[in-house]
Design a protein around this motif. Structure first.
Motif, mmCIF file in Angstrom:
data_model
loop_
_atom_site.group_PDB
_atom_site.id
_atom_site.type_symbol
_atom_site.label_atom_id
_atom_site.label_comp_id
_atom_site.label_asym_id
_atom_site.label_seq_id
_atom_site.Cartn_x
_atom_site.Cartn_y
_atom_site.Cartn_z
ATOM 1 N N LYS A 40 -26.130 89.775 3.687
ATOM 2 C CA LYS A 40 -26.650 88.481 3.233
ATOM 3 C C LYS A 40 -26.448 87.445 4.327
ATOM 4 C CE LYS A 40 -26.139 85.335 -0.690
ATOM 5 N NZ LYS A 40 -25.309 84.997 -1.841
ATOM 6 N N LEU A 41 -27.439 86.591 4.531
ATOM 7 C CA LEU A 41 -27.352 85.470 5.462
ATOM 8 C C LEU A 41 -27.200 84.206 4.640
ATOM 9 C CD1 LEU A 41 -30.294 86.562 7.775
ATOM 10 C CD2 LEU A 41 -27.866 86.856 8.223
ATOM 11 N N ASP A 42 -26.085 83.519 4.819
ATOM 12 C CA ASP A 42 -25.773 82.335 4.024
ATOM 13 C C ASP A 42 -25.685 81.105 4.910
ATOM 14 O OD1 ASP A 42 -25.316 83.771 1.562
ATOM 15 O OD2 ASP A 42 -23.466 84.479 2.456
ATOM 16 N N PRO A 43 -26.635 80.185 4.802
ATOM 17 C CA PRO A 43 -26.545 78.969 5.608
ATOM 18 C C PRO A 43 -25.479 78.039 5.064
ATOM 19 C CG PRO A 43 -28.497 78.905 4.215
ATOM 20 C CD PRO A 43 -27.833 80.234 3.988
ATOM 21 N N PRO A 44 -24.892 77.212 5.836
ATOM 22 C CA PRO A 44 -24.988 77.228 7.293
ATOM 23 C C PRO A 44 -23.796 77.958 7.911
ATOM 24 C CG PRO A 44 -24.115 75.124 6.615
ATOM 25 C CD PRO A 44 -24.311 75.960 5.351
ATOM 26 N N GLY A 45 -24.053 78.938 8.731
ATOM 27 C CA GLY A 45 -23.025 79.571 9.543
ATOM 28 C C GLY A 45 -22.228 80.695 8.924
ATOM 29 N N TYR A 46 -22.690 81.290 7.829
ATOM 30 C CA TYR A 46 -21.957 82.387 7.191
ATOM 31 C C TYR A 46 -22.867 83.586 6.979
ATOM 32 C CZ TYR A 46 -18.223 79.122 6.071
ATOM 33 O OH TYR A 46 -17.207 78.219 6.159
ATOM 34 N N VAL A 47 -22.270 84.771 7.072
ATOM 35 C CA VAL A 47 -22.954 86.006 6.695
ATOM 36 C C VAL A 47 -22.019 86.789 5.789
ATOM 37 C CG1 VAL A 47 -24.384 86.187 8.768
ATOM 38 C CG2 VAL A 47 -22.158 87.299 8.721
ATOM 39 N N THR A 48 -22.587 87.631 4.930
ATOM 40 C CA THR A 48 -21.791 88.540 4.125
ATOM 41 C C THR A 48 -21.947 89.920 4.731
ATOM 42 O OG1 THR A 48 -22.126 87.210 2.133
ATOM 43 C CG2 THR A 48 -21.425 89.494 1.810
ATOM 44 N N VAL A 49 -20.812 90.593 4.961
ATOM 45 C CA VAL A 49 -20.828 91.937 5.530
ATOM 46 C C VAL A 49 -20.136 92.901 4.580
ATOM 47 C CG1 VAL A 49 -20.898 91.133 7.920
ATOM 48 C CG2 VAL A 49 -18.689 91.560 6.857
ATOM 49 N N GLU A 50 -20.516 94.182 4.663
ATOM 50 C CA GLU A 50 -19.890 95.230 3.857
ATOM 51 C C GLU A 50 -19.479 96.370 4.777
ATOM 52 O OE1 GLU A 50 -22.543 96.569 0.809
ATOM 53 O OE2 GLU A 50 -22.370 94.703 -0.317
ATOM 54 N N TRP A 51 -18.336 96.991 4.460
ATOM 55 C CA TRP A 51 -17.890 98.169 5.190
ATOM 56 C C TRP A 51 -17.104 99.057 4.248
ATOM 57 C CZ3 TRP A 51 -15.564 93.462 5.495
ATOM 58 C CH2 TRP A 51 -14.202 93.395 5.281
ATOM 59 N N PHE A 52 -16.962 100.311 4.640
ATOM 60 C CA PHE A 52 -16.243 101.288 3.827
ATOM 61 C C PHE A 52 -14.859 101.502 4.415
ATOM 62 C CE2 PHE A 52 -20.740 102.201 3.469
ATOM 63 C CZ PHE A 52 -20.904 102.161 2.099
ATOM 64 N N GLU A 53 -13.856 101.469 3.563
ATOM 65 C CA GLU A 53 -12.484 101.678 4.015
ATOM 66 C C GLU A 53 -11.721 102.404 2.915
ATOM 67 O OE1 GLU A 53 -8.822 99.098 5.895
ATOM 68 O OE2 GLU A 53 -10.310 98.057 4.694
ATOM 69 N N ARG A 54 -11.518 103.699 3.106
ATOM 70 C CA ARG A 54 -10.753 104.504 2.145
ATOM 71 C C ARG A 54 -11.251 104.369 0.714
ATOM 72 N NH1 ARG A 54 -5.430 102.200 4.132
ATOM 73 N NH2 ARG A 54 -5.448 102.849 6.287
ATOM 74 N N GLY A 55 -12.498 104.598 0.488
ATOM 75 C CA GLY A 55 -12.994 104.570 -0.880
ATOM 76 C C GLY A 55 -14.039 103.509 -1.127
ATOM 77 N N PRO A 56 -13.693 102.492 -1.914
ATOM 78 C CA PRO A 56 -14.719 101.524 -2.322
ATOM 79 C C PRO A 56 -15.231 100.674 -1.158
ATOM 80 C CG PRO A 56 -12.557 100.771 -3.009
ATOM 81 C CD PRO A 56 -12.381 102.162 -2.459
ATOM 82 N N THR A 57 -16.427 100.158 -1.357
ATOM 83 C CA THR A 57 -17.026 99.260 -0.367
ATOM 84 C C THR A 57 -16.287 97.934 -0.382
ATOM 85 O OG1 THR A 57 -19.178 100.269 -0.744
ATOM 86 C CG2 THR A 57 -19.167 98.104 0.300
ATOM 87 N N THR A 58 -15.994 97.429 0.800
ATOM 88 C CA THR A 58 -15.346 96.124 0.937
ATOM 89 C C THR A 58 -16.404 95.120 1.377
ATOM 90 O OG1 THR A 58 -13.294 97.201 1.589
ATOM 91 C CG2 THR A 58 -13.487 94.865 2.070
ATOM 92 N N ARG A 59 -16.384 93.936 0.790
ATOM 93 C CA ARG A 59 -17.367 92.888 1.091
ATOM 94 C C ARG A 59 -16.607 91.622 1.436
ATOM 95 N NH1 ARG A 59 -20.310 92.899 -3.576
ATOM 96 N NH2 ARG A 59 -21.673 94.435 -2.652
ATOM 97 N N GLU A 60 -17.102 90.918 2.457
ATOM 98 C CA GLU A 60 -16.445 89.679 2.846
ATOM 99 C C GLU A 60 -17.477 88.711 3.434
ATOM 100 O OE1 GLU A 60 -12.966 88.370 5.957
ATOM 101 O OE2 GLU A 60 -12.679 90.177 4.765
ATOM 102 N N GLU A 61 -17.302 87.435 3.126
ATOM 103 C CA GLU A 61 -18.132 86.397 3.723
ATOM 104 C C GLU A 61 -17.449 85.955 5.020
ATOM 105 O OE1 GLU A 61 -20.508 82.956 1.731
ATOM 106 O OE2 GLU A 61 -18.512 82.220 2.177
ATOM 107 N N VAL A 62 -18.210 85.880 6.110
ATOM 108 C CA VAL A 62 -17.644 85.610 7.426
ATOM 109 C C VAL A 62 -18.370 84.434 8.062
ATOM 110 C CG1 VAL A 62 -17.221 86.603 9.711
ATOM 111 C CG2 VAL A 62 -17.200 88.072 7.695
ATOM 112 N N LYS A 63 -17.601 83.533 8.655
ATOM 113 C CA LYS A 63 -18.198 82.428 9.414
ATOM 114 C C LYS A 63 -18.426 82.907 10.839
ATOM 115 C CE LYS A 63 -17.781 77.619 10.579
ATOM 116 N NZ LYS A 63 -17.118 76.361 10.317
ATOM 117 N N TYR A 64 -19.587 82.577 11.394
ATOM 118 C CA TYR A 64 -19.871 82.986 12.775
ATOM 119 C C TYR A 64 -20.137 81.783 13.645
ATOM 120 C CZ TYR A 64 -24.757 82.425 11.523
ATOM 121 O OH TYR A 64 -25.955 81.925 11.085
#
Length: 64
Positions: A40-64
């Motif tokens: 997801k692209l979230d204005p202004p200056g944030y994106v949401t990313v997902e990754w897999f780490e030992r099981g469930p999908t992890t999701r986090e909003e990140v400022k770039y």
């Protein structure tokens, strides 16, 4: 990221090379690096990313 106005007056953001579905390397605050996907692209200056780490999908909003 730059803000532009569309012909209808709607705010349109230019995210440069960031696009939904792009694979990225994401460095967490604890120093770990994960392969992640921009979901997801979230204005202004944030994106949401997902990754897999030992099981469930992890999701986090990140400022770039």
């Amino acid at each position: 990221m730059t803000l532009q106005q569309s012909g209808t007056g709607e705010e349109v953001y230019d995210y440069g090379q960031l696009v939904k579905g792009a694979n990225i390397n994401f460095r967490r605050s604890d120093g770990k690096v994960h392969k992640a996907v921009i979901t997801k692209l979230d204005p202004p200056g944030y994106v949401t990313v997902e990754w897999f780490e030992r099981g469930p999908t992890t999701r986090e909003e990140v400022k770039y």
